[in-house]
Structure formats: structure tokens, C-alpha cells
Scaffold this motif. Sequence first.
Motif, short mmCIF file in Angstrom:
data_model
loop_
_atom_site.label_atom_id
_atom_site.label_comp_id
_atom_site.label_asym_id
_atom_site.label_seq_id
_atom_site.Cartn_x
_atom_site.Cartn_y
_atom_site.Cartn_z
N ASP A 5 9.67 14.26 -11.93
CA ASP A 5 8.48 15.09 -12.41
C ASP A 5 7.26 14.41 -11.79
OD1 ASP A 5 7.18 13.55 -14.35
OD2 ASP A 5 9.01 13.62 -15.43
N GLU A 6 6.32 15.58 -11.72
CA GLU A 6 4.98 15.19 -11.04
C GLU A 6 4.31 13.89 -11.53
OE1 GLU A 6 3.68 16.68 -8.07
OE2 GLU A 6 5.63 17.19 -7.76
N GLN A 7 4.23 13.92 -12.99
CA GLN A 7 3.68 12.74 -13.53
C GLN A 7 4.34 11.49 -13.39
OE1 GLN A 7 0.78 12.94 -15.41
NE2 GLN A 7 0.91 10.73 -14.83
N LEU A 8 5.68 11.31 -13.07
CA LEU A 8 6.24 10.22 -12.88
C LEU A 8 5.98 9.84 -11.45
CD1 LEU A 8 7.95 7.76 -13.16
CD2 LEU A 8 9.92 9.27 -13.01
N LYS A 9 5.96 10.85 -10.29
CA LYS A 9 5.41 10.78 -8.94
C LYS A 9 4.27 9.90 -8.92
CE LYS A 9 8.22 14.55 -6.92
NZ LYS A 9 8.25 15.90 -6.39
N LYS A 10 3.24 10.40 -9.64
CA LYS A 10 1.65 10.06 -9.58
C LYS A 10 1.78 8.44 -10.32
CE LYS A 10 -0.34 14.58 -10.40
NZ LYS A 10 -1.12 15.25 -11.56
N ASP A 11 2.30 8.38 -11.51
CA ASP A 11 2.38 6.84 -11.98
C ASP A 11 3.31 5.97 -10.92
OD1 ASP A 11 1.44 8.08 -14.33
OD2 ASP A 11 3.33 8.00 -15.40
N LEU A 12 4.18 6.55 -10.29
CA LEU A 12 4.88 5.57 -9.27
C LEU A 12 4.03 5.10 -8.09
CD1 LEU A 12 7.26 4.03 -8.18
CD2 LEU A 12 8.27 6.41 -7.32
N PHE A 13 3.53 6.24 -7.45
CA PHE A 13 2.54 5.94 -6.46
C PHE A 13 1.37 5.12 -6.63
CE2 PHE A 13 -0.80 6.69 -3.29
CZ PHE A 13 -0.03 5.95 -2.24
N SER A 14 0.92 5.26 -7.98
CA SER A 14 -0.26 4.51 -8.30
C SER A 14 0.03 3.01 -8.55
CB SER A 14 -0.77 4.94 -9.77
OG SER A 14 -0.11 4.68 -10.78
N ALA A 15 1.35 2.51 -8.54
CA ALA A 15 1.52 1.15 -8.67
C ALA A 15 1.46 0.28 -7.33
CB ALA A 15 3.03 1.10 -9.04
N PHE A 16 1.36 1.12 -6.31
CA PHE A 16 1.24 0.58 -4.74
C PHE A 16 0.03 0.38 -4.09
CE2 PHE A 16 5.41 2.68 -5.11
CZ PHE A 16 6.19 1.86 -5.10
N PRO A 17 -1.31 1.21 -4.29
CA PRO A 17 -2.30 0.85 -3.33
C PRO A 17 -2.90 -0.70 -3.53
CG PRO A 17 -2.30 3.07 -4.27
CD PRO A 17 -1.23 2.39 -4.99
N LYS A 18 -3.09 -0.94 -4.81
CA LYS A 18 -3.42 -2.67 -4.97
C LYS A 18 -2.59 -3.53 -4.24
CE LYS A 18 -5.03 -5.53 -8.39
NZ LYS A 18 -4.96 -6.09 -10.13
N MET A 19 -1.46 -3.29 -4.38
CA MET A 19 -0.34 -4.37 -3.53
C MET A 19 -0.77 -3.90 -2.17
SD MET A 19 3.59 -4.93 -3.87
CE MET A 19 3.88 -3.21 -3.31
N ALA A 20 -0.79 -2.91 -1.63
CA ALA A 20 -0.85 -2.83 -0.05
C ALA A 20 -2.03 -3.48 0.19
CB ALA A 20 -0.80 -1.26 0.18
N PHE A 21 -3.18 -3.04 -0.30
CA PHE A 21 -4.42 -3.68 0.14
C PHE A 21 -4.42 -5.31 0.09
CE2 PHE A 21 -5.62 0.57 0.00
CZ PHE A 21 -5.85 0.85 1.32
N HIS A 22 -3.83 -5.74 -0.86
CA HIS A 22 -3.65 -7.32 -1.24
C HIS A 22 -3.28 -7.97 -0.09
CE1 HIS A 22 -3.58 -11.03 -3.44
NE2 HIS A 22 -2.29 -11.13 -3.19
N MET A 23 -2.06 -7.20 0.76
CA MET A 23 -1.23 -7.66 1.84
C MET A 23 -2.30 -7.82 3.24
SD MET A 23 1.58 -8.23 0.78
CE MET A 23 1.22 -8.38 -0.94
N VAL A 24 -3.28 -7.23 3.19
CA VAL A 24 -4.29 -7.26 4.42
C VAL A 24 -4.51 -8.80 4.76
CG1 VAL A 24 -6.51 -6.52 5.39
CG2 VAL A 24 -5.02 -4.93 4.21
N ASN A 25 -4.45 -9.14 5.95
CA ASN A 25 -4.74 -10.66 6.29
C ASN A 25 -5.59 -10.36 7.64
OD1 ASN A 25 -2.62 -10.16 8.41
ND2 ASN A 25 -1.23 -11.17 7.01
N THR A 26 -5.56 -9.46 8.15
CA THR A 26 -6.35 -9.56 9.54
C THR A 26 -7.54 -8.34 9.61
OG1 THR A 26 -4.34 -10.13 10.45
CG2 THR A 26 -5.98 -9.45 11.91
N GLU A 27 -8.59 -8.49 10.13
CA GLU A 27 -9.61 -7.51 10.27
C GLU A 27 -9.69 -6.81 11.49
OE1 GLU A 27 -13.73 -8.20 8.92
OE2 GLU A 27 -12.93 -9.57 7.32
N LYS A 28 -9.56 -5.70 11.71
CA LYS A 28 -9.69 -4.97 13.00
C LYS A 28 -10.21 -3.73 12.74
CE LYS A 28 -6.20 -6.99 15.95
NZ LYS A 28 -5.01 -6.51 17.03
#
Length: 126
Positions: free
Chosen positions: A103-126
Amino acid sequence: MEELPNIYERLGADNLQLLVDYFYDLVFTDEQLAPLFSNTPKEVIKNKQLLFLTQFLGGPGAYSELYGHPKMRARHMPHEITESKAIAWLQCMNKAVYRLPIDEQLKKDLFSAFPKMAFHMVNTEK
């Protein structure tokens, strides 16, 4: 008071496997991301991701049992992770999440778990 199910419990193991499959179908063909995964067999990568996401989303801790503490930022340090690669990763994850038969709410909840982690992995500026 009854505890609400976590994302892993709401999603289920079968849908999580689908997510990993859909996600890596996209990642392995993405021009920015595919080179990051060229030195490891695809099934090894997918299995580690499945174990990690199971634990990350509130399921059993098999990743830690097999590989120790996730320390994701440290594990990704040998790779050049730019903001643009984090965004590409999130775009692939978003497409994979929204392909799932949930369902759409679970899709939103699931995806919202990822942005903070993804940007935490950034280790190079370009």
C-alpha cells in the motif's frame, strides 16, 4: 500497550527480497552506480544488502551475526561516494519501492528510511 509492527514486519521477507531484486536491477545498469559494484559478484552484493536491510528495517540481526556491526559509512569509505551518487542511489531505491505490491503508506514509510542513510555515506565532494 501493544507495540506497532516495524517496517520489516509490515513489509515482510518476500517483499523485501523483491525490493532488493528490483533495486539491483536498476543499480547494476546505472552509469554512476554500477562501477561501485564491479568487483564483487552480484549475488553476494544482493545477499549482503538483503541481510542489512532486514536488520536496518527492524528484522532479525543476521547481518551483524555474520559480518559484525554494520558500520556502513566505514565500509563505504574505500569507494568514492558523492552527493550525486547518493541521489542516484535514492532514485533507484525510490523506483524499486514504488514497484512493490504494497500500500501507498507503506511505500512512503519504507522510502523515508533511506535518505538520511544515503547522504550519510557521502565521502567525496564533486
